[in-house]
Design a protein around this motif. Sequence first.
Motif, PDB file in Angstrom:
ATOM      1  N   THR A   1      67.217  40.150  45.419  1.00 10.21           N
ATOM      2  CA  THR A   1      65.849  40.085  44.989  1.00 10.21           C
ATOM      3  C   THR A   1      66.002  39.100  44.271  1.00 10.21           C
ATOM      4  N   TYR A   2      64.564  38.267  43.967  1.00 14.17           N
ATOM      5  CA  TYR A   2      64.465  37.246  43.012  1.00 14.17           C
ATOM      6  C   TYR A   2      65.035  37.324  41.786  1.00 14.17           C
ATOM      7  N   GLU A   3      64.967  38.689  40.920  1.00 16.46           N
ATOM      8  CA  GLU A   3      65.323  39.041  39.543  1.00 16.46           C
ATOM      9  C   GLU A   3      66.845  38.778  39.791  1.00 16.46           C
ATOM     10  N   GLN A   4      67.388  39.360  40.855  1.00 17.25           N
ATOM     11  CA  GLN A   4      69.042  39.483  41.045  1.00 17.25           C
ATOM     12  C   GLN A   4      69.636  38.022  40.933  1.00 17.25           C
ATOM     13  N   VAL A   5      68.934  37.161  41.675  1.00 15.98           N
ATOM     14  CA  VAL A   5      69.490  35.690  42.057  1.00 15.98           C
ATOM     15  C   VAL A   5      69.356  35.183  40.811  1.00 15.98           C
ATOM     16  N   CYS A   6      68.126  34.990  40.086  1.00  9.94           N
ATOM     17  CA  CYS A   6      67.722  34.406  38.999  1.00  9.94           C
ATOM     18  C   CYS A   6      68.933  34.933  37.581  1.00  9.94           C
ATOM     19  N   SER A   7      69.425  35.988  37.896  1.00  5.59           N
ATOM     20  CA  SER A   7      70.385  36.426  36.927  1.00  5.59           C
ATOM     21  C   SER A   7      71.637  35.561  36.788  1.00  5.59           C
ATOM     22  N   ASN A   8      71.826  34.922  37.875  1.00  3.41           N
ATOM     23  CA  ASN A   8      73.039  33.844  38.146  1.00  3.41           C
ATOM     24  C   ASN A   8      74.211  34.941  38.033  1.00  3.41           C
ATOM     25  N   ARG A   9      74.130  35.988  38.685  1.00  2.00           N
ATOM     26  CA  ARG A   9      75.282  36.675  38.757  1.00  2.00           C
ATOM     27  C   ARG A   9      75.628  37.111  40.123  1.00  2.00           C
TER      28      ARG A   9
ATOM     29  N   GLY B   1      71.042  26.563  35.694  1.00  2.00           N
ATOM     30  CA  GLY B   1      71.773  27.581  36.376  1.00  2.00           C
ATOM     31  C   GLY B   1      72.106  27.685  37.464  1.00  2.00           C
ATOM     32  N   SER B   2      72.936  28.618  37.930  1.00  3.75           N
ATOM     33  CA  SER B   2      73.759  28.508  39.345  1.00  3.75           C
ATOM     34  C   SER B   2      72.928  28.647  40.319  1.00  3.75           C
ATOM     35  N   SER B   3      71.678  29.605  40.242  1.00  3.96           N
ATOM     36  CA  SER B   3      70.903  29.737  41.000  1.00  3.96           C
ATOM     37  C   SER B   3      69.965  28.466  41.506  1.00  3.96           C
ATOM     38  N   TYR B   4      70.128  27.742  40.926  1.00  3.28           N
ATOM     39  CA  TYR B   4      69.209  26.371  41.144  1.00  3.28           C
ATOM     40  C   TYR B   4      70.113  25.161  41.489  1.00  3.28           C
ATOM     41  N   GLN B   5      71.634  25.418  41.494  1.00  7.42           N
ATOM     42  CA  GLN B   5      72.267  24.444  42.030  1.00  7.42           C
ATOM     43  C   GLN B   5      71.991  23.955  43.497  1.00  7.42           C
ATOM     44  N   THR B   6      72.329  22.620  43.760  1.00 10.98           N
ATOM     45  CA  THR B   6      72.223  22.010  44.992  1.00 10.98           C
ATOM     46  C   THR B   6      73.396  22.464  45.969  1.00 10.98           C
ATOM     47  N   ALA B   7      72.894  22.187  47.220  1.00 10.83           N
ATOM     48  CA  ALA B   7      73.895  22.113  48.342  1.00 10.83           C
ATOM     49  C   ALA B   7      73.232  22.300  49.816  1.00 10.83           C
TER      50      ALA B   7
ATOM     51  N   ALA C   1      74.570  18.593  38.789  1.00 12.23           N
ATOM     52  CA  ALA C   1      75.336  20.207  38.894  1.00 12.23           C
ATOM     53  C   ALA C   1      74.907  21.314  38.375  1.00 12.23           C
ATOM     54  N   GLY C   2      74.084  21.104  37.335  1.00 11.74           N
ATOM     55  CA  GLY C   2      73.686  22.553  36.571  1.00 11.74           C
ATOM     56  C   GLY C   2      72.402  22.973  36.986  1.00 11.74           C
ATOM     57  N   GLY C   3      71.901  22.558  37.910  1.00 15.00           N
ATOM     58  CA  GLY C   3      70.535  22.942  38.424  1.00 15.00           C
ATOM     59  C   GLY C   3      69.784  21.787  38.767  1.00 15.00           C
ATOM     60  N   GLN C   4      68.318  21.899  38.797  1.00 12.38           N
ATOM     61  CA  GLN C   4      67.309  20.846  39.246  1.00 12.38           C
ATOM     62  C   GLN C   4      66.277  20.708  38.223  1.00 12.38           C
ATOM     63  N   PHE C   5      66.139  19.626  37.471  1.00 15.63           N
ATOM     64  CA  PHE C   5      65.154  19.480  36.629  1.00 15.63           C
ATOM     65  C   PHE C   5      64.811  20.706  35.398  1.00 15.63           C
ATOM     66  N   PHE C   6      63.718  21.214  35.258  1.00 15.95           N
ATOM     67  CA  PHE C   6      63.324  22.351  34.542  1.00 15.95           C
ATOM     68  C   PHE C   6      64.381  23.559  34.802  1.00 15.95           C
ATOM     69  N   ASP C   7      64.678  23.731  36.024  1.00 11.99           N
ATOM     70  CA  ASP C   7      65.397  24.842  36.427  1.00 11.99           C
ATOM     71  C   ASP C   7      66.999  24.816  36.316  1.00 11.99           C
TER      72      ASP C   7
ATOM     73  N   ALA D   1      69.796  23.904  49.612  1.00 12.63           N
ATOM     74  CA  ALA D   1      69.450  24.233  48.278  1.00 12.63           C
ATOM     75  C   ALA D   1      69.206  23.179  47.378  1.00 12.63           C
ATOM     76  N   GLY D   2      68.025  22.826  46.949  1.00 12.48           N
ATOM     77  CA  GLY D   2      67.312  21.771  46.193  1.00 12.48           C
ATOM     78  C   GLY D   2      66.814  22.328  44.931  1.00 12.48           C
ATOM     79  N   GLY D   3      67.258  23.290  44.192  1.00 20.01           N
ATOM     80  CA  GLY D   3      66.430  23.832  42.817  1.00 20.01           C
ATOM     81  C   GLY D   3      65.466  24.977  43.304  1.00 20.01           C
TER      82      GLY D   3
END
Length: 176
Positions: free
Chosen positions: A42-50, A92-98, A84-90, A9-11
Amino acid sequence: MKTEKATFAGGCFWCMVKPFDTLPGIESVVSGYTGGDLPNPTYEQVCSNRTGHVEAVQITFQPDIFPYEKLLDVFWTQIDPTDAGGQFFDRGSSYQTAIFVHSEEQRQAAEKSKRELDLSGRFSKPVAVEIRDAKPFYPAEAHHQDYYKKNPGHYNRYNVGSGRAAFIEKNWGDQL
């Protein structure tokens, strides 16, 4: 020929496909979601950060041709490992690195690689990338697959506009 999976996961997953896609021994790079508990998000569900999922890529590779340790080297050069908060412009938790490990050998290699980067002095802040056990991986919707090939103009504008391209050049240019 033997293959393994690597999941990073890289953003934004659009930007994580191209760096791996044409390397020797890489059979596929799939954009998708992992790390959460909701089946088939779905993309929308993941981007909700929930959902607990992050955008990620899952790479099927031939370790005899391109070892996992080299994949880790490529991964590091595509991200800001201290954010730890995402990557670049993105954000939230759905854009965190791992790094999602599929075996004890991958865990040991990932931990060693992270430790070496932390000790290298390349960054003034600590490396914030989590190393986690692999969970089910769900491929993203078809229009997200190979985005850099299907939409090169938008992909390039996004890669530059998000700040990713400049960060990579400034912080990793000597490694590319």
